[in-house]
Design an enzyme around this catalytic site. Structure first.
Site, PDB file in Angstrom:
ATOM      1  N   GLY A  39      31.274  32.482  44.683  1.00  0.00           N
ATOM      2  CA  GLY A  39      29.858  32.586  44.497  1.00  0.00           C
ATOM      3  C   GLY A  39      29.618  31.508  43.237  1.00  0.00           C
ATOM      4  N   GLN A  53      25.687  28.042  35.335  1.00  0.00           N
ATOM      5  CA  GLN A  53      27.053  27.203  35.816  1.00  0.00           C
ATOM      6  C   GLN A  53      27.028  25.787  35.951  1.00  0.00           C
ATOM      7  OE1 GLN A  53      29.031  30.174  38.201  1.00  0.00           O
ATOM      8  NE2 GLN A  53      30.625  30.021  37.139  1.00  0.00           N
ATOM      9  N   CYS A 104      36.591  32.716  37.278  1.00  0.00           N
ATOM     10  CA  CYS A 104      35.543  32.036  37.132  1.00  0.00           C
ATOM     11  C   CYS A 104      35.562  30.621  37.319  1.00  0.00           C
ATOM     12  CB  CYS A 104      34.653  32.921  35.913  1.00  0.00           C
ATOM     13  SG  CYS A 104      33.310  32.232  35.724  1.00  0.00           S
ATOM     14  N   LEU A 105      34.745  29.945  37.918  1.00  0.00           N
ATOM     15  CA  LEU A 105      34.644  28.535  38.003  1.00  0.00           C
ATOM     16  C   LEU A 105      34.330  28.111  36.691  1.00  0.00           C
ATOM     17  CD1 LEU A 105      32.985  27.762  41.240  1.00  0.00           C
ATOM     18  CD2 LEU A 105      35.362  27.591  40.893  1.00  0.00           C
ATOM     19  N   HIS A 139      29.254  39.898  39.483  1.00  0.00           N
ATOM     20  CA  HIS A 139      29.892  38.913  38.749  1.00  0.00           C
ATOM     21  C   HIS A 139      28.666  37.767  38.391  1.00  0.00           C
ATOM     22  CE1 HIS A 139      33.201  35.809  37.613  1.00  0.00           C
ATOM     23  NE2 HIS A 139      32.040  35.183  37.620  1.00  0.00           N
ATOM     24  N   GLU A 140      28.099  37.161  39.626  1.00  0.00           N
ATOM     25  CA  GLU A 140      27.060  36.279  39.484  1.00  0.00           C
ATOM     26  C   GLU A 140      25.823  36.779  38.696  1.00  0.00           C
ATOM     27  OE1 GLU A 140      28.396  33.482  40.005  1.00  0.00           O
ATOM     28  OE2 GLU A 140      30.199  34.074  41.084  1.00  0.00           O
ATOM     29  N   HIS A 174      26.073  36.445  35.443  1.00  0.00           N
ATOM     30  CA  HIS A 174      25.996  35.192  34.499  1.00  0.00           C
ATOM     31  C   HIS A 174      24.609  34.915  34.126  1.00  0.00           C
ATOM     32  CE1 HIS A 174      29.718  32.888  35.065  1.00  0.00           C
ATOM     33  NE2 HIS A 174      29.917  33.292  36.046  1.00  0.00           N
TER      34      HIS A 174
HETATM   35 NI    NI Z   1      31.640  33.048  36.975  1.00  0.00          NI
END
Ligand code: NI
Length: 174
Positions: free
Chosen positions: A46, A51, A96-97, A138-139, A142
């Site tokens: 995701g 991000q 998380c990226l 999670h997304e 963000h």
């Molecule tokens: Ni993340």
């Protein structure tokens, strides 16, 4: 399509409350395509627009990629919101990226219903369970400036963040 650079904590864009998308322009559609390509390039399941430095309410997800080892059907969600969630919480070890090498055990509802606008402008709903439910939450976090370590107690958060800062300094040395 192009791969976009990922922004890492403590970049301020990750803490913004993102703006609602009011019009689906070609820029928005291109951004969503680029986000999908970036997600696959990073081996993520995701990705949220902040991000990649765009504080707008856009996310992309594809959990099949993780489950089957090859890209499945990416879902592009505009202005997603959780409209129903299960009382039952389960814990998942999340990454998380934007937080390289950090893992955090997060307790979240194990199923949710998410309402969003599709790329054709129509309102849609997904009822998601298991990994997809976690990924969507999670997304969406963000988009509200929430990161996984926010779920930890102050003590655990300090430990995890100190380790993260140390890793990031070393990564910067290379
Ligand atoms: Ni993340």
């Amino acid at each position: 399509m192009s791969v976009l650079p990922i922004h890492f904590h403590p970049d301020a864009v990750l803490r913004k409350k993102c703006e609602t998308v009011t019009e689906i322009t070609t820029d928005i559609l291109t951004l969503l395509d680029d986000m999908v390509e970036t997600m696959y390039d990073e081996d993520g399941i995701g990705l949220a627009a902040p991000q990649v430095n765009v504080p707008k309410r856009l996310i992309v997800v594809d959990v099949e990629q993780r489950e089957k080892g090859e890209p499945g059907t990416p879902i592009k969600l505009i202005n997603p919101e959780v409209i129903m969630k299960s009382d039952n919480l389960t814990v998942l070890d999340e990454g998380c990226l934007s937080l390289p090498d950090m893992r955090v055990e997060v307790a979240r509802p194990d199923s949710v219903t998410v309402r969003y606008m599709g790329i054709n402008g129509a309102t849609q709903e997904i009822h998601a369970t298991d990994l997809l439910a976690k990924c969507l939450q999670h997304e969406i976090d963000h988009l509200n400036g929430v990161l996984i370590f926010d779920y930890l107690s102050p003590l655990k958060r300090n430990i995890v963040l100190r380790r993260y800062q140390k890793n990031m300094r070393h990564a910067g040395d290379m």
